[in-house]
Design an enzyme around this catalytic site. Structure first.
Site, short mmCIF file in Angstrom:
data_model
loop_
_atom_site.label_atom_id
_atom_site.label_comp_id
_atom_site.label_asym_id
_atom_site.label_seq_id
_atom_site.Cartn_x
_atom_site.Cartn_y
_atom_site.Cartn_z
N ARG A 121 0.79 -1.22 0.00
CA ARG A 121 0.00 0.00 0.00
C ARG A 121 0.83 1.27 0.00
NH1 ARG A 121 -2.87 -3.61 1.74
NH2 ARG A 121 -0.98 -4.14 2.82
N THR A 122 1.77 1.35 0.90
CA THR A 122 2.45 2.63 1.06
C THR A 122 3.21 2.99 -0.21
OG1 THR A 122 2.62 2.18 3.41
CG2 THR A 122 3.98 3.96 2.57
N LYS A 133 25.47 -3.59 -1.30
CA LYS A 133 26.93 -3.48 -1.42
C LYS A 133 27.53 -2.74 -0.24
CE LYS A 133 26.69 -2.97 -6.46
NZ LYS A 133 26.90 -1.97 -7.51
N ARG A 140 11.29 4.02 3.19
CA ARG A 140 10.96 3.08 4.27
C ARG A 140 12.22 2.31 4.62
NH1 ARG A 140 5.87 -0.91 4.55
NH2 ARG A 140 4.97 1.09 5.10
N HIS A 155 5.19 6.02 11.49
CA HIS A 155 4.68 5.84 10.12
C HIS A 155 3.71 7.00 9.85
CE1 HIS A 155 3.34 4.23 6.44
NE2 HIS A 155 3.08 2.98 6.78
C1 NCD Z 1 1.77 -0.87 8.20
C2 NCD Z 1 3.28 -0.72 8.37
O1 NCD Z 1 4.02 -0.91 7.40
O2 NCD Z 1 3.66 -0.38 9.47
N1 NCD Z 1 1.42 -1.12 6.87
C3 NCD Z 1 1.12 -0.04 6.09
O3 NCD Z 1 1.98 0.72 5.71
N2 NCD Z 1 -0.16 0.19 5.81
C4 NCD Z 1 1.18 -1.86 9.12
C5 NCD Z 1 1.73 -3.25 9.14
O4 NCD Z 1 2.64 -3.60 8.38
O5 NCD Z 1 1.24 -4.04 9.95
#
Ligand code: NCD
Length: 305
Positions: free
Chosen positions: A51-52, A80, A101, A129
């Protein structure tokens, strides 16, 4: 130049402006379809995501911009041994904005300190997040009409769940918000959240183990997945993973207008039969995530007008 590391980087007024912009984009997408013509978003994902990453990419494409990036650490020069500080300097020459991320807490912050372009924290380890929180706030505001006067239950892995930590930080700034934390003893909210965020700000909260008992008091139930990748051993994960399973029967205990949210991915913690319940909002939540990311990209690129 502005980055987004935590939901606290925006004031309540700025968040309102951001959500208003996301509302407007949703109403009239054509107006925004070329706002980012010629701009490039880099998505640097050192940890899995559906999703993100895709909602950032979809957001940029819908604004007329383009995207590049990597989806796993092993497909980047991190394999590397390159540091995030070096990587972001490189990305700064290729892109205009970056969503990152990383499994290590604070890595996007290190990147931001060396970057020449805005950096968005798209999740750092078990820490924060912020864009999921923007999504959650936007969902609650859109569907409930306000972010004040409510009891929110957060259930599941409150220790490692970064979406939970960011959401608590953001919600304490609204009037008359109280929390019910529902978790097994091993997965309680971290001490720094309890002490420095909740107690220090005089926020009403309680911590319980059983979901059924508190169900009738909740205006929102925020379910979370047990974060397998942050456990030190598989045994503990297996023991805790099915601690909570929200099903139809439990939903009968809830208010008629209680909303069920989940950042997704769902594993077992919400039974699929709940998807049919009109209070299940987790799939709607995803769409709000894209609009708020569009608003965020425009704002950080100073193209919002
Ligand atoms: C969340 C995350 O990555 O922290 N997912 C997301 O980005 N919607 C929640 C999760 O992974 O449980």
């Amino acid at each position: 130049m502005r980055h987004l590391m935590s939901p606290m980087d925006f004031s309540v007024e700025e968040l309102d402006t951001l959500m208003d912009l996301a509302d407007d984009i949703q109403k009239d997408p054509a107006k925004y379809a070329h706002k980012c013509d010629g701009k490039i978003l880099a998505t640097c994902f050192y940890e899995p995501s559906t999703r993100t990453r895709l909602s950032f990419e979809s957001a940029m494409l819908r604004l007329g911009g383009q995207v590049l990036g990597f989806a796993t650490a092993d497909s980047s020069s991190a394999a590397k041994g390159e540091s995030v500080s070096d990587t972001i300097r490189i990305i700064s020459s290729y892109a205009d904005i970056c969503a990152m991320r990383h499994p290590k807490e604070g890595a996007p912050m290190v990147a931001a300190s060396k970057s020449w372009i805005p950096v968005i924290n798209a999740g750092d380890g078990g820490h924060q997040h912020p864009t999921q929180t923007l999504t959650d706030l936007m969902t609650i505001r859109s569907l409930k009409g306000s972010l004040s006067d409510m009891t929110i239950g957060l259930c599941g892995d409150l220790k490692f769940g970064r979406t939970v930590h960011s959401l608590i930080n953001a919600l304490i700034r609204y009037r008359n918000v109280s929390f019910v934390f529902i978790s097994p003893p091993e997965l309680r909210i971290p001490d720094y959240i309890r002490e420095d965020v909740l107690i220090r700000n005089g926020i009403k909260f309680k911590e319980v183990i059983k979901l059924d008992d508190v169900m009738p008091e909740l205006d929102i139930l925020y379910m979370t997945r047990v974060q397998r990748e942050r456990f030190f051993n598989e045994e503990d994960y297996v023991r805790l993973k099915d601690f909570y399973i929200l099903n139809k029967e439990k939903m009968t205990l809830a208010k008629k207008d209680m909303m069920v949210l989940h950042p997704l991915p769902r594993v077992n913690e919400i039974s699929v039969e709940v998807d049919e319940d009109e209070r299940a909002m987790y799939f709607k939540q995803v769409k709000y995530g894209m609009y708020i990311r569009m608003a965020l990209i425009l704002t950080l690129l100073e193209l919002a007008d």
